[in-house]
Design an enzyme around this catalytic site. Structure first.
Site, PDB file in Angstrom:
ATOM      1  CD  GLN A 135      -2.977  -0.920   2.328  1.00 19.44           C
ATOM      2  OE1 GLN A 135      -2.880  -1.665   3.278  1.00 19.44           O
ATOM      3  NE2 GLN A 135      -3.900   0.019   2.247  1.00 19.44           N
ATOM      4  CG  HIS A 136       0.394   3.491   2.404  1.00 16.99           C
ATOM      5  ND1 HIS A 136      -0.914   3.914   2.552  1.00 16.99           N
ATOM      6  CD2 HIS A 136       0.643   2.654   3.441  1.00 16.99           C
ATOM      7  CE1 HIS A 136      -1.416   3.361   3.646  1.00 16.99           C
ATOM      8  NE2 HIS A 136      -0.508   2.599   4.194  1.00 16.99           N
ATOM      9  CG  ASP A 160       0.053  -4.972   1.741  1.00 18.48           C
ATOM     10  OD1 ASP A 160      -0.765  -4.153   2.213  1.00 18.48           O
ATOM     11  OD2 ASP A 160       1.283  -4.863   1.913  1.00 18.48           O
TER      12      ASP A 160
END
EC number: 2.7.1.17
Length: 498
Positions: free
Chosen positions: A71-72, A256
């Site tokens: 992520q991110h 995830d």
């Protein structure tokens, strides 16, 4: 027998699983390593994906493919769709100052944090894409000027699988969009005002899809040469009938953690504790979270619900570090830890070895408390490392409960869950029964289950149940967490290391 594929493009590697869409039976799998670092050229992910697909026997016979990913991260593209600079990953903390700026701009102290929690469900930290965009605008203006679109790692890989047909065809899902800092799980809408505040101007962003909406079709040319000969003529009949002329369907993908929760079949009342490169504690919820303290991130899940989550930067690598200090393997570390008494006779490790996200101390270091002649043994240090890591995660479990999460049991997954010491000590620390599914690629499995949902076309996802799940129970030992809390507070009272 329709087949589906799930991809886990994680920080450390790319895993591909091919499963039966109806039963979830594993047919074949492959993996490939990713480079180390907190910034990575996305083409390295693409190369690893192709290698992992090849190792998994190709995708010629699958009906649908879905990609889950870390992520991110910030993937910036120019007007031609070319990557502008290496992607900044979730664990790159150079944007910590940018996070503080964005909060302060929304209001002093509590007011700023409350603004962000209400707006997007989460308070910015260095991990979030919005903070990385602010860092880019401030520190690399020439690169920032070239950026036309921003997306996340799994978005970019899905787009490449579709043949990279143009910036307007970028797609993402609710779970990953909810970790950007400019999409609201509560409203299901982008906050373009916050994106502009972070970067200074509006950018193109991926369309957010529902959990069973197609992101397009696999472009056969995209993976030309990657495992195309593994499935012989006639083996793809059922998949071909579902996938259409344009190739296999592409799922919307997921972050995830959402994919892992989907992969283990987490339900209301389950808290998933994932011990990987990072540590995460999350639960499935029917309503969005908005925690102004910033401890709980109000993410979305992979099914249309919500995924309140607490993340730590330090998880399985705490075990790696302790094993390295003691010059033993992880199995021997577990044996040493289990040979010491609960609480390690007062030896406590605060495991902030690479800074920390929860609490938000990006420049923090680790510490050991209660070191005496009696506790100066390998067994005590091993026990303190395991307990310290678990106590940090238990703090996250408490935070979820404070936000209204119902906790009936803990599902323990990730590489760290393979440690016998972690499995046996966890119920003593958490105070709840602990369920450990067999070792597996649950992020990739969650992506595959999403692909099966898409391929089979049902109103609900197929029911896949991991076989061989083990349950662990133990009498809780509150003293472990009490001593840890005392050490943590002393540790946090120290000036931050810079």
């Amino acid at each position: 027998m329709p087949l589906v594929a799930g991809v886990d493009s994680s920080t450390q590697s790319c895993k591909v699983v091919v499963r039966d869409a109806e039963t979830g039976t594993l047919v074949r799998q492959g993996r490939a390593a990713h480079p180390d670092g907190t910034e990575v050229d996305p083409t390295a992910w693409w190369s690893a994906l192709r290698t992992a697909v090849d190792a998994a026997g190709g995708l010629a016979d699958v009906a649908a493919v879905s990609v889950a990913g870390q992520q991110h991260g910030m993937v910036c593209l120019d007007e031609a769709g070319e990557v502008v600079r290496p992607a900044l990953l979730w664990n790159d903390t150079r944007s910590a100052g940018a996070a503080a700026e964005l909060i302060e701009e929304a209001g002093a102290g509590e007011a700023g944090r409350r603004f962000w929690a209400d707006a997007v469900g989460s308070v910015p930290v260095a991990s979030f894409t919005a903070t990385k965009l602010r860092w880019l605008a401030r520190n690399e203006p020439a690169n920032a000027e070239r950026v036309a679109a921003v997306c996340l790692p799994h978005d970019w890989l899905t787009w490449r699988l579709a043949g990279a047909p143009g910036l307007d065809t970028l797609r993402t899902d609710r779970s990953d969009a909810s970790g950007t800092g400019y999409w609201s799980p509560a409203t299901g809408e982008y906050r373009f005002d916050l994106l502009e505040q972070a970067f200074g101007r509006r950018l193109r962003v991926p369309t957010v899809l529902g959990p069973a909406e197609a992101a397009g079709h696999l472009d056969p040319a995209a993976l030309a040469g990657a495992g195309t000969s593994a499935a012989g003529p006639g083996t793809a009949a059922s998949g071909a009938a579902l996938s259409g002329a344009g190739g296999a369907l592409l799922g919307p993908g997921a972050g995830d953690n959402a994919a892992a929760g989907f992969g283990v079949g987490a339900r209301l009342g389950d808290v998933v504790v994932s011990i990987g490169t990072s540590g995460t504690v999350f639960s499935v919820a029917d309503s969005p979270a908005a925690d102004p303290s910033g401890i709980v991130a109000g993410f979305a899940d992979a099914t249309g619900r919500f995924l309140p989550l607490v993340a730590t930067l330090n998880a399985a690598r705490v075990l790696d570090a302790a094993a390295g200090l003691l010059r033993v393997g992880l199995d021997e570390l577990a044996e040493l830890a289990l040979s010491a008494s609960p609480g390690a006779d007062g030896l406590v490790m605060v495991p902030y070895l690479e800074g920390e996200r929860t609490p938000n101390r990006p420049d923090a270091t680790g510490s050991v408390h209660g070191l005496t002649l009696r506790t100066s043994t390998p067994a005590h240090l091993a026990r303190a490392a395991v307990e310290g890591m678990l106590c940090a995660l238990a703090d996250g479990l408490d935070a979820l409960a404070a936000q209204g999460a119902v906790v009936r049991r803990v599902i323990l997954v990730g590489g760290g869950a393979r440690s016998a010491a972690v499995r046996r000590i966890a119920p003593q620390v958490f105070g709840y029964p602990v369920v450990v599914p067999p070792p597996g690629e649950y992020v990739a499995d969650g992506a595959a289950r999403q692909a099966a949902w898409l391929a089979l076309g049902g109103s609900e996802p197929p029911s896949w149940t991991p076989a061989g799940t083990e349950e662990y129970a133990a009498v809780p030992v509150p003293a472990i967490r009490e001593r840890y809390a005392q050490a943590r507070e002393r540790h946090l009272d120290r000036p931050a290391q810079g």
